[in-house]
Motif scaffolding. Structure first.
Motif, mmCIF file in Angstrom:
data_model
loop_
_atom_site.group_PDB
_atom_site.id
_atom_site.type_symbol
_atom_site.label_atom_id
_atom_site.label_comp_id
_atom_site.label_asym_id
_atom_site.label_seq_id
_atom_site.Cartn_x
_atom_site.Cartn_y
_atom_site.Cartn_z
ATOM 1 N N PRO A 206 1.823 7.991 -4.297
ATOM 2 C CA PRO A 206 1.929 8.053 -2.782
ATOM 3 C C PRO A 206 0.537 7.438 -2.422
ATOM 4 O O PRO A 206 0.584 6.712 -1.359
ATOM 5 C CB PRO A 206 1.941 9.710 -2.573
ATOM 6 N N ALA A 207 -0.396 7.778 -3.136
ATOM 7 C CA ALA A 207 -1.750 7.314 -2.650
ATOM 8 C C ALA A 207 -1.811 5.669 -2.993
ATOM 9 O O ALA A 207 -2.405 5.126 -1.829
ATOM 10 C CB ALA A 207 -3.137 7.883 -3.532
ATOM 11 N N ILE A 208 -1.423 5.230 -3.717
ATOM 12 C CA ILE A 208 -1.707 3.485 -3.999
ATOM 13 C C ILE A 208 -0.764 3.257 -3.143
ATOM 14 O O ILE A 208 -1.114 2.134 -2.350
ATOM 15 C CB ILE A 208 -1.276 3.338 -5.547
ATOM 16 N N ALA A 209 0.514 3.799 -2.879
ATOM 17 C CA ALA A 209 1.529 2.985 -1.993
ATOM 18 C C ALA A 209 0.889 2.920 -0.550
ATOM 19 O O ALA A 209 1.249 1.848 0.329
ATOM 20 C CB ALA A 209 2.901 3.661 -2.060
ATOM 21 N N VAL A 232 -1.357 4.214 -13.489
ATOM 22 C CA VAL A 232 -2.320 3.213 -12.667
ATOM 23 C C VAL A 232 -1.929 1.845 -13.059
ATOM 24 O O VAL A 232 -2.036 0.871 -12.165
ATOM 25 C CB VAL A 232 -3.555 3.714 -12.274
ATOM 26 N N ALA A 233 -2.256 1.602 -14.275
ATOM 27 C CA ALA A 233 -1.850 0.299 -14.927
ATOM 28 C C ALA A 233 -3.097 -0.778 -14.367
ATOM 29 O O ALA A 233 -2.540 -1.941 -14.073
ATOM 30 C CB ALA A 233 -0.585 -0.178 -14.662
ATOM 31 N N GLY A 234 -4.155 -0.596 -13.867
ATOM 32 C CA GLY A 234 -5.105 -1.411 -13.659
ATOM 33 C C GLY A 234 -5.029 -1.676 -12.111
ATOM 34 O O GLY A 234 -5.624 -2.752 -11.654
ATOM 35 N N ARG A 235 -4.043 -1.216 -11.189
ATOM 36 C CA ARG A 235 -3.803 -1.346 -9.921
ATOM 37 C C ARG A 235 -4.943 -1.142 -9.052
ATOM 38 O O ARG A 235 -5.399 -1.857 -8.086
ATOM 39 C CB ARG A 235 -2.463 -0.934 -9.388
ATOM 40 N N VAL A 236 -5.528 -0.183 -9.372
ATOM 41 C CA VAL A 236 -6.950 0.225 -8.507
ATOM 42 C C VAL A 236 -7.844 0.863 -9.655
ATOM 43 O O VAL A 236 -7.256 1.392 -10.676
ATOM 44 C CB VAL A 236 -6.584 1.072 -7.344
#
Length: 281
Positions: A206-209, A232-236
């Motif tokens: 939810p935080a990343i989205a 997270v896989a490197g998205r942030v």
């Protein structure tokens, strides 16, 4: 070499510190005991292995009270010094040097303590790929100097001020009604950097989205950190925080997080032992 820090006024800091120490009547001991014409030379030595930070500030105290003092720095900030190493040599009016001594030493001992503590954490995570961050857990009025000292120790500064980035923590989430709601409001406010504290795995997506640009993984164990990093896989960038000690930081850093933040490098760093030994000229 001129000492400059953004938003830091060295002359004002020195003047305010000396005013606190001098009181209403100045250094009555030196005025009574030391002849006005007396001169002293001395050396500032480390009495234990340290990382040096704050020598230009210490120098500022001596120059404020004796502008004509001869001062020679033997090392520069960020360098390591062993027990007995000379950090600085000073010669000038005895009364002035003795009056400035405590303020100079207090500042240098504290900042070098911060740098020395920081270096220990940096060395502990060497090779893991993680970067050590400091925090806003600083002594009021000393943030700029303490964060300078963490840089001398090898850390990277996190937020200097509340307006550097949004940092949405558990209390913000509670009042806003949820992680996604809090992040969405920060996005709508036009904030570019949005750091979000999550203490559960189910808060990550939810935080990343919603638009988080950095996740602070709060008080998670090693297994949870690994799971979070994989999700997270490197998205942030990811930051491990909360309860990290010198004994646990390497295991924490080895989980694959981008950063590890440690408040105790500023909040709890012990002062190091530095002395100023004066001899009559």
């Amino acid at each position: 070499m001129t000492f400059r820090l953004d938003r830091f006024d060295l002359d004002r800091f020195v003047a305010d510190t000396l005013a606190e120490d001098l009181g209403d009547h100045g250094d009555i001991t030196s005025s009574a005991v030391i002849p006005a014409e007396a001169r002293f030379s001395g050396v500032m030595r480390s009495r234990e292995p340290i990382v040096v930070a704050g020598l230009p500030v210490a120098e500022g105290f001596f120059r404020a009270l004796d502008p004509e003092a001869f001062i020679e720095r033997r090392v520069e900030d960020g360098a390591t010094a062993e027990m007995g190493d000379v950090l600085l040599r000073v010669e000038g009016r005895a009364r002035a040097l003795l009056t400035a001594e405590r303020s100079a030493l207090n500042t240098l001992q504290h900042l070098s303590g911060v740098a020395t503590s920081t270096r220990g954490y940096v060395e502990a995570i060497a090779g893991t790929g993680a970067v050590l961050l400091d925090t806003r857990k600083t002594i009021p009025g000393l943030r700029l100097l303490e964060k300078y000292a963490t840089r001398m120790g090898g850390a990277q500064n996190h937020r200097m001020r509340l307006d550097d980035a949004a940092m949405i923590k558990d209390n913000h989430v509670a009042v806003a009604g949820g992680v996604a709601e809090a992040v969405s409001r920060a996005v709508e406010a036009g904030i570019a950097r949005i750091i979000v504290e999550v203490d559960r795995i189910d808060q990550i997506e939810p935080a990343i989205a919603a638009g988080a640009t950095h996740l602070l993984l709060d008080n998670m164990g090693v297994a949870a950190l690994r799971e979070a990093v994989a999700m997270v896989a490197g998205r942030v960038p990811t930051e491990a925080s909360g309860g990290v000690t010198l004994e646990t930081i390497r295991e924490t850093a080895a989980t694959g997080v981008t950063y590890v933040s440690v408040g105790r490098i500023t909040q709890s760093a012990p002062a190091v032992d530095i002395g100023l030994d004066l001899a009559a000229v």
